[in-house]
Design a protein around this motif. Sequence first.
Motif, PDB file in Angstrom:
ATOM      1  N   GLN A 231       0.833  -1.209   0.000  1.00 24.78           N
ATOM      2  CA  GLN A 231       0.000   0.000   0.000  1.00 24.78           C
ATOM      3  C   GLN A 231       0.863   1.251   0.000  1.00 24.78           C
ATOM      4  O   GLN A 231       0.542   2.246  -0.657  1.00 24.78           O
ATOM      5  N   SER A 232       1.991   1.202   0.710  1.00 22.25           N
ATOM      6  CA  SER A 232       2.912   2.335   0.717  1.00 22.25           C
ATOM      7  C   SER A 232       3.525   2.542  -0.666  1.00 22.25           C
ATOM      8  O   SER A 232       3.645   3.670  -1.153  1.00 22.25           O
ATOM      9  N   ARG A 233       3.883   1.431  -1.332  1.00 17.92           N
ATOM     10  CA  ARG A 233       4.471   1.535  -2.674  1.00 17.92           C
ATOM     11  C   ARG A 233       3.455   2.053  -3.686  1.00 17.92           C
ATOM     12  O   ARG A 233       3.789   2.833  -4.565  1.00 17.92           O
ATOM     13  N   ILE A 234       2.212   1.587  -3.538  1.00 21.93           N
ATOM     14  CA  ILE A 234       1.161   2.065  -4.454  1.00 21.93           C
ATOM     15  C   ILE A 234       1.011   3.573  -4.334  1.00 21.93           C
ATOM     16  O   ILE A 234       0.909   4.301  -5.334  1.00 21.93           O
ATOM     17  N   GLN A 235       1.003   4.069  -3.090  1.00 23.94           N
ATOM     18  CA  GLN A 235       0.890   5.513  -2.893  1.00 23.94           C
ATOM     19  C   GLN A 235       2.059   6.257  -3.536  1.00 23.94           C
ATOM     20  O   GLN A 235       1.879   7.287  -4.183  1.00 23.94           O
ATOM     21  N   THR A 236       3.275   5.701  -3.375  1.00 23.50           N
ATOM     22  CA  THR A 236       4.467   6.353  -3.944  1.00 23.50           C
ATOM     23  C   THR A 236       4.417   6.380  -5.460  1.00 23.50           C
ATOM     24  O   THR A 236       4.579   7.435  -6.089  1.00 23.50           O
ATOM     25  N   TYR A 237       4.169   5.215  -6.074  1.00 22.91           N
ATOM     26  CA  TYR A 237       4.172   5.156  -7.533  1.00 22.91           C
ATOM     27  C   TYR A 237       2.979   5.911  -8.125  1.00 22.91           C
ATOM     28  O   TYR A 237       3.098   6.529  -9.190  1.00 22.91           O
ATOM     29  N   SER A 238       1.829   5.860  -7.461  1.00 22.25           N
ATOM     30  CA  SER A 238       0.664   6.598  -7.951  1.00 22.25           C
ATOM     31  C   SER A 238       0.943   8.093  -7.906  1.00 22.25           C
ATOM     32  O   SER A 238       0.556   8.842  -8.821  1.00 22.25           O
TER      33      SER A 238
END
Length: 498
Positions: A231-238
């Motif tokens: 979820q943290s990576r999704i936020q970063t890449y998004s």
Amino acid sequence: MYLNKISIDYSDAADSGKQEYEFSKKGTLITSRGRNTKGKTSLIRFILWGMGFDVALTSHFHYQNANTEIFLEREDETLKLTRKANILELESANGVERFKLSDNENELLRSVFKKVSGKLLDQILGFFYFDQDGGYKAWNRNYVTQRLSNDRSYKISIESLLAEFEGADYQYYLDQQAAYNKAKSKTKGLQSFLESALVERQTSVSQNVEERITILNDEIAKRQLELENIQSRIQTYSRNLKDFNNLRDLVKKLSLDILINGKVYNVNESNLVENKNLKIRLTETVKYYDSRKKQLSKEIDDLQSDRLELMPQNEVEHDSFFNVPNDYFDLINAVSHSGITISSVETAYDEINQKQKSSKDEFMNMVKKGRAYDEIWNNIVDFASITGLSDQINIHKNRLLDDRLGESGAQRALTVMVYRLGVLKFIQDKYDFTLPLILDSPASSEMDENNLSLVLSAVKTMLPDNQLIVATNQNSDFAFDKEISIERGVLQTLVDEG
């Protein structure tokens, strides 16, 4: 059928202009003299959009500000397609027809490609157009290119093609398979409930069950930790993707000037080079992590469900399932005395599974016995012999229905082209017509100049009557009759900074 010419009329606050392009009946090369992002793909997209396909124009253009006029030659008849935003008028010997797109796309395509069966029109784009962003990777059940208006992308389904050629009802087969899957799911659910109902309720959890719960707790904790990281990576890449998409608006608002060798240059949308590969990587990364997030969430739910079944009865909160706790126990009691056994449910599941397999085998055997299955593969083998793929593709092993191709890189792109061109030849021979063959930026899929020359040679040999339109800066041995040079954008309005 071949494309005669296209006129593009575009106007908005950022860019405006008119431009007309004519094409050879044989081979037309669209080039930007070695300079990328100058308008080759934009011209290809305007052609497809102007023909009525629901594809997006390149990022610099918006369909509401676009007008196109296309002339197609079909046998002894000239078709004129005039599109303004989402309205297209088709002028033919039958008069003028008006279509609202994308709602009436199929009706339009039936009028343009009148010899082709209506059930094939959803796939027709995938056999004469190769998209730079993934078209050289798409084979069976894969997306050819994304539609503009919804998620129902243009894709290829070899099973449905073969079914249509053999007069089989492919949708009925799909519905039948879906019904079997639903029945299997329901039967599994009943089996799980029976196992819960028929197990002697214990007031305390046995040692073995305690060990199992501990293992489940560990597995749940692992996945929850991974889920938090994802979820943290999704936020970063998004966020990165959003910043990437908003870059042009930011540049426009800031009105930046840069100093290079004593000269001041203004940074604006027209001279900002977009890193398409980065955008694709960011988009695919977000998609991957979203998919992994869904998978982990399901695994956690399943593990928690397994743990719930192992808990002592007095720890289970049945209120979350039933309004009154007694309803649950009443149902348990009723099922326990119903005479339904776990073995009978397992037998029912096996019977459903066997019927589903028999249905699939019957369908596959039917389409494989038809002449299309062998003739298409023979076409593919002929293309393979010209392009140097005979070791992988031969007459002795028909791989037409394979979902995935083992090749990678340039070899995969070449293999995909050979497969799809083999299908195109069969469709054209069956319905006695030809289509313009459009290749956009084959170098984007690692196809080198040698492989491109092999493909073009195969097209010339196997599809001699097809019009060929290739957008590339690569050199090849193919002799094009016409060359279109685009160095200042598709509207010829970009400022030359060279």
